[in-house]
Design a protein around this motif. Structure first.
Motif, PDB file in Angstrom:
ATOM      1  N   GLN A 193      31.785  19.638  49.867  1.00 58.45           N
ATOM      2  CA  GLN A 193      31.844  20.515  48.927  1.00 58.45           C
ATOM      3  C   GLN A 193      31.573  21.619  49.373  1.00 58.45           C
ATOM      4  OE1 GLN A 193      29.316  19.291  45.353  1.00 58.45           O
ATOM      5  NE2 GLN A 193      30.062  21.120  44.016  1.00 58.45           N
ATOM      6  N   GLN A 194      30.623  21.781  50.246  1.00 59.83           N
ATOM      7  CA  GLN A 194      30.286  22.986  50.897  1.00 59.83           C
ATOM      8  C   GLN A 194      31.266  23.968  51.538  1.00 59.83           C
ATOM      9  OE1 GLN A 194      27.221  23.019  48.968  1.00 59.83           O
ATOM     10  NE2 GLN A 194      26.681  24.310  50.597  1.00 59.83           N
ATOM     11  N   LYS A 195      32.274  22.909  51.964  1.00 59.29           N
ATOM     12  CA  LYS A 195      33.532  23.359  52.518  1.00 59.29           C
ATOM     13  C   LYS A 195      34.638  23.612  51.540  1.00 59.29           C
ATOM     14  CE  LYS A 195      32.479  21.547  57.205  1.00 59.29           C
ATOM     15  NZ  LYS A 195      32.157  22.874  57.674  1.00 59.29           N
ATOM     16  N   MET A 196      34.351  23.498  50.399  1.00 58.45           N
ATOM     17  CA  MET A 196      35.506  23.572  49.437  1.00 58.45           C
ATOM     18  C   MET A 196      36.666  22.584  49.676  1.00 58.45           C
ATOM     19  SD  MET A 196      34.884  25.456  46.738  1.00 58.45           S
ATOM     20  CE  MET A 196      36.356  25.779  46.054  1.00 58.45           C
ATOM     21  N   ASP A 197      36.623  21.469  50.084  1.00 61.53           N
ATOM     22  CA  ASP A 197      37.322  20.624  50.392  1.00 61.53           C
ATOM     23  C   ASP A 197      37.610  19.513  49.349  1.00 61.53           C
ATOM     24  OD1 ASP A 197      39.147  18.260  51.452  1.00 61.53           O
ATOM     25  OD2 ASP A 197      38.215  18.672  53.631  1.00 61.53           O
ATOM     26  N   PRO A 198      38.714  19.300  48.478  1.00 64.72           N
ATOM     27  CA  PRO A 198      38.940  18.457  47.285  1.00 64.72           C
ATOM     28  C   PRO A 198      38.610  17.056  47.824  1.00 64.72           C
ATOM     29  CG  PRO A 198      40.559  20.195  47.688  1.00 64.72           C
ATOM     30  CD  PRO A 198      39.899  20.291  48.915  1.00 64.72           C
ATOM     31  N   ILE A 199      38.619  16.582  49.024  1.00 62.31           N
ATOM     32  CA  ILE A 199      38.191  15.180  49.231  1.00 62.31           C
ATOM     33  C   ILE A 199      36.705  14.793  48.837  1.00 62.31           C
ATOM     34  CG2 ILE A 199      37.007  15.557  51.524  1.00 62.31           C
ATOM     35  CD1 ILE A 199      38.573  13.152  52.454  1.00 62.31           C
ATOM     36  N   VAL A 215      22.925  11.081  37.341  1.00 65.91           N
ATOM     37  CA  VAL A 215      22.982  12.782  36.911  1.00 65.91           C
ATOM     38  C   VAL A 215      23.278  13.410  37.887  1.00 65.91           C
ATOM     39  CG1 VAL A 215      21.944  14.489  35.671  1.00 65.91           C
ATOM     40  CG2 VAL A 215      21.402  12.217  35.034  1.00 65.91           C
ATOM     41  N   GLU A 216      22.848  13.568  39.150  1.00 63.50           N
ATOM     42  CA  GLU A 216      23.198  14.278  40.129  1.00 63.50           C
ATOM     43  C   GLU A 216      24.563  14.363  40.443  1.00 63.50           C
ATOM     44  OE1 GLU A 216      21.607  15.266  44.891  1.00 63.50           O
ATOM     45  OE2 GLU A 216      20.772  13.428  43.752  1.00 63.50           O
ATOM     46  N   ILE A 217      25.034  13.243  40.664  1.00 57.48           N
ATOM     47  CA  ILE A 217      26.495  13.063  40.877  1.00 57.48           C
ATOM     48  C   ILE A 217      27.415  13.591  40.013  1.00 57.48           C
ATOM     49  CG2 ILE A 217      28.198  11.580  41.734  1.00 57.48           C
ATOM     50  CD1 ILE A 217      26.294   9.372  42.504  1.00 57.48           C
ATOM     51  N   HIS A 218      27.023  13.320  38.783  1.00 61.21           N
ATOM     52  CA  HIS A 218      27.811  14.216  37.634  1.00 61.21           C
ATOM     53  C   HIS A 218      27.861  15.706  37.667  1.00 61.21           C
ATOM     54  CE1 HIS A 218      29.560  10.628  35.311  1.00 61.21           C
ATOM     55  NE2 HIS A 218      28.395  10.010  35.339  1.00 61.21           N
ATOM     56  N   TYR A 219      26.860  16.061  38.075  1.00 59.94           N
ATOM     57  CA  TYR A 219      26.638  17.446  38.069  1.00 59.94           C
ATOM     58  C   TYR A 219      27.279  17.959  39.238  1.00 59.94           C
ATOM     59  CZ  TYR A 219      24.799  22.217  39.207  1.00 59.94           C
ATOM     60  OH  TYR A 219      24.935  23.447  39.555  1.00 59.94           O
ATOM     61  N   ASN A 220      27.109  17.452  40.274  1.00 55.53           N
ATOM     62  CA  ASN A 220      28.038  17.906  41.642  1.00 55.53           C
ATOM     63  C   ASN A 220      29.460  17.698  41.297  1.00 55.53           C
ATOM     64  OD1 ASN A 220      25.262  18.039  42.959  1.00 55.53           O
ATOM     65  ND2 ASN A 220      25.661  16.464  44.434  1.00 55.53           N
ATOM     66  N   LEU A 221      29.904  16.651  40.925  1.00 52.16           N
ATOM     67  CA  LEU A 221      31.318  16.643  40.666  1.00 52.16           C
ATOM     68  C   LEU A 221      31.744  17.658  39.668  1.00 52.16           C
ATOM     69  CD1 LEU A 221      34.035  15.043  40.945  1.00 52.16           C
ATOM     70  CD2 LEU A 221      33.329  13.279  39.338  1.00 52.16           C
ATOM     71  N   GLY A 222      30.808  17.974  38.747  1.00 54.85           N
ATOM     72  CA  GLY A 222      31.372  19.231  37.586  1.00 54.85           C
ATOM     73  C   GLY A 222      31.501  20.228  38.519  1.00 54.85           C
ATOM     74  N   LYS A 223      30.387  20.590  39.363  1.00 57.05           N
ATOM     75  CA  LYS A 223      30.245  21.917  39.994  1.00 57.05           C
ATOM     76  C   LYS A 223      31.565  22.020  41.005  1.00 57.05           C
ATOM     77  CE  LYS A 223      28.354  25.808  41.430  1.00 57.05           C
ATOM     78  NZ  LYS A 223      29.420  26.346  42.183  1.00 57.05           N
ATOM     79  N   MET A 224      32.022  20.863  41.514  1.00 61.40           N
ATOM     80  CA  MET A 224      33.164  20.902  42.557  1.00 61.40           C
ATOM     81  C   MET A 224      34.496  21.071  41.624  1.00 61.40           C
ATOM     82  SD  MET A 224      33.924  20.322  45.585  1.00 61.40           S
ATOM     83  CE  MET A 224      35.387  20.656  46.241  1.00 61.40           C
ATOM     84  N   TYR A 225      34.683  20.461  40.458  1.00 58.87           N
ATOM     85  CA  TYR A 225      35.733  20.884  39.502  1.00 58.87           C
ATOM     86  C   TYR A 225      35.535  22.155  39.063  1.00 58.87           C
ATOM     87  CZ  TYR A 225      37.193  16.004  38.728  1.00 58.87           C
ATOM     88  OH  TYR A 225      37.558  14.349  39.196  1.00 58.87           O
ATOM     89  N   GLN A 226      34.541  22.968  38.701  1.00 60.34           N
ATOM     90  CA  GLN A 226      34.485  24.206  38.438  1.00 60.34           C
ATOM     91  C   GLN A 226      34.968  25.060  39.676  1.00 60.34           C
ATOM     92  OE1 GLN A 226      30.706  25.291  37.008  1.00 60.34           O
ATOM     93  NE2 GLN A 226      31.285  27.190  36.261  1.00 60.34           N
ATOM     94  N   ASP A 227      34.578  24.784  40.761  1.00 56.69           N
ATOM     95  CA  ASP A 227      34.776  25.549  41.681  1.00 56.69           C
ATOM     96  C   ASP A 227      36.088  25.734  42.167  1.00 56.69           C
ATOM     97  OD1 ASP A 227      32.201  26.217  42.133  1.00 56.69           O
ATOM     98  OD2 ASP A 227      31.908  25.017  43.884  1.00 56.69           O
ATOM     99  N   LEU A 228      36.924  24.298  41.694  1.00 59.37           N
ATOM    100  CA  LEU A 228      38.552  24.160  42.041  1.00 59.37           C
ATOM    101  C   LEU A 228      39.292  24.712  41.072  1.00 59.37           C
ATOM    102  CD1 LEU A 228      38.338  20.445  43.587  1.00 59.37           C
ATOM    103  CD2 LEU A 228      38.994  22.740  44.700  1.00 59.37           C
ATOM    104  N   GLY A 229      38.704  25.154  39.880  1.00 61.51           N
ATOM    105  CA  GLY A 229      39.205  25.726  38.741  1.00 61.51           C
ATOM    106  C   GLY A 229      39.736  24.799  37.661  1.00 61.51           C
ATOM    107  N   GLN A 230      39.295  23.347  37.813  1.00 64.80           N
ATOM    108  CA  GLN A 230      39.685  22.457  37.044  1.00 64.80           C
ATOM    109  C   GLN A 230      38.811  22.475  35.797  1.00 64.80           C
ATOM    110  OE1 GLN A 230      40.470  19.843  40.873  1.00 64.80           O
ATOM    111  NE2 GLN A 230      40.950  18.830  39.040  1.00 64.80           N
ATOM    112  N   VAL A 231      38.821  23.248  34.880  1.00 64.57           N
ATOM    113  CA  VAL A 231      37.729  23.469  33.982  1.00 64.57           C
ATOM    114  C   VAL A 231      37.616  22.342  32.828  1.00 64.57           C
ATOM    115  CG1 VAL A 231      37.313  25.192  31.915  1.00 64.57           C
ATOM    116  CG2 VAL A 231      38.434  25.920  33.961  1.00 64.57           C
ATOM    117  N   ALA A 232      38.612  21.694  32.556  1.00 58.61           N
ATOM    118  CA  ALA A 232      38.333  20.604  31.631  1.00 58.61           C
ATOM    119  C   ALA A 232      37.692  19.505  32.267  1.00 58.61           C
ATOM    120  CB  ALA A 232      39.857  19.878  31.230  1.00 58.61           C
TER     121      ALA A 232
END
Length: 332
Positions: A193-199, A215-232
């Motif tokens: 995630q720090q490298k903005m790698d979708p993997i 909770v931590e994983i759901h938050y991290n995944l949400g942040k990753m989707y947000q950074d990738l522009g996958q808003v929904a």
């Protein structure tokens, strides 16, 4: 007649004893009361003190737990697992020297005790005693080749040493040996995630397959989707994190931030989310500033100004708040 009176008196005595005994346990939680009753019946049984110490450890009553384990060890001084439990209790009290001593004793009592070695390695890692940590891990692996926890500790050690290749290889080995090791997935997800790698998404999803309420994983995944522009997708993960933990400030703030986007424009909902975040943490400067933006979009400029000013009180020269106040000055 005398015989009948004697029986009657005996019954009364038994009844009084029973009432006294019941009063002793009346104010205790049911589980603890049962443990105490068993110890009162069998005061020389070491395992019962171990079980009660485990209860105290779980409920953070550490001093009572230590006392019980010391009693258990007096009754059964050769039981390796008792020293391991006592080390857990000492560690909870930050008595690291005593925790180390108990783990070393556990290993002397039972050289094949892999759990004791792994806990000792974790302790050395915590104390930043890397050479001792590495030696202890190697001893644990010699005892048991299939040892995902040992490799996980090794991964964290390599991370500290900034050996990225070794760190990633070790985490992959952990997953190969134990596909349910959430910490390894979480580490890999965060690294990519720090490298903005979708993997990173795949690693987080694998972790959620094992622990869907993390909770931590759901938050991290949400942040990753947000950074990738996958808003929904980001919105859904943040909502799940909030459902699991209604006071999760980062999730509340980030979801509110998504609603500030012009293409979504759910400003009223954004205000509610930022307010929830502020109620959970009144010192979280970003939620005050973001709520100011939401109020600004809603045309409630007095409220917006108040929030920007509060943000500046929390963090001097906080640029987003200064820019917000400047915008309001121009508008007014």
């Amino acid at each position: 007649m005398k015989h009948r009176i004697f029986i009657l008196l005996l019954c009364v005595a038994v009844s009084i004893c029973s009432c006294t005994s019941n009063k002793k346990y009346a104010d205790m939680p049911k589980e603890l009361a049962e443990l105490c009753k068993n110890i009162d019946k069998h005061p020389k049984k070491a395992e019962l003190y171990y079980e009660r110490a485990d209860y105290y450890y779980f409920h953070k009553d550490i001093e009572k737990g230590i006392a019980d384990m010391q009693t258990a060890i007096k009754l059964a001084p050769d039981s390796s697992k008792y020293y391991v439990k006592l080390s857990d209790l000492y560690f909870a009290e930050r008595e690291t020297d005593l925790a180390e001593e108990m783990l070393q004793t556990a290993i002397k009592k039972q050289p094949s005790n892999n759990e004791a070695r792994l806990k000792l390695a974790e302790l050395y890692f915590h104390l930043r005693m890397m050479d001792q940590c590495n030696t202890t891990i190697e001893e644990a692996v010699k005892l048991q080749k299939y040892n995902p926890k040992a490799y996980l500790i090794k991964a964290f050690m390599l991370k500290e040493e900034q050996d990225t290749t070794g760190y990633l290889r070790m985490l992959q080995l952990v997953i190969d040996q134990d596909p349910k090791e959430v910490k390894a997935y979480l580490e890999l997800g965060y690294f990519y995630q720090q490298k903005m790698d979708p993997i990173a998404v795949s690693y987080y999803q694998n972790a959620l397959n094992v622990d869907p309420k993390n909770v931590e994983i759901h938050y991290n995944l949400g942040k990753m989707y947000q950074d990738l522009g996958q808003v929904a997708e980001a919105e859904q993960e943040y909502k799940t994190a909030i459902d699991l933990d209604p006071k999760n400030v980062p999730a509340l703030n980030n979801l509110g931030y998504i609603y500030l986007d012009d293409s979504i424009a759910r400003y009223d909902e954004a205000v509610k989310l930022f307010t929830q975040a502020i109620n959970a943490n009144p010192n979280f400067v970003y939620s005050f500033c973001n709520r100011g933006v939401a109020y600004e979009y809603l045309g409630e400029y007095a409220k917006a100004r108040k929030d920007y000013q509060k943000a500046l009180k929390l963090k001097t020269n906080f640029e987003p708040a200064i820019l917000g106040l400047n915008r309001l000055d121009k508008k007014l």
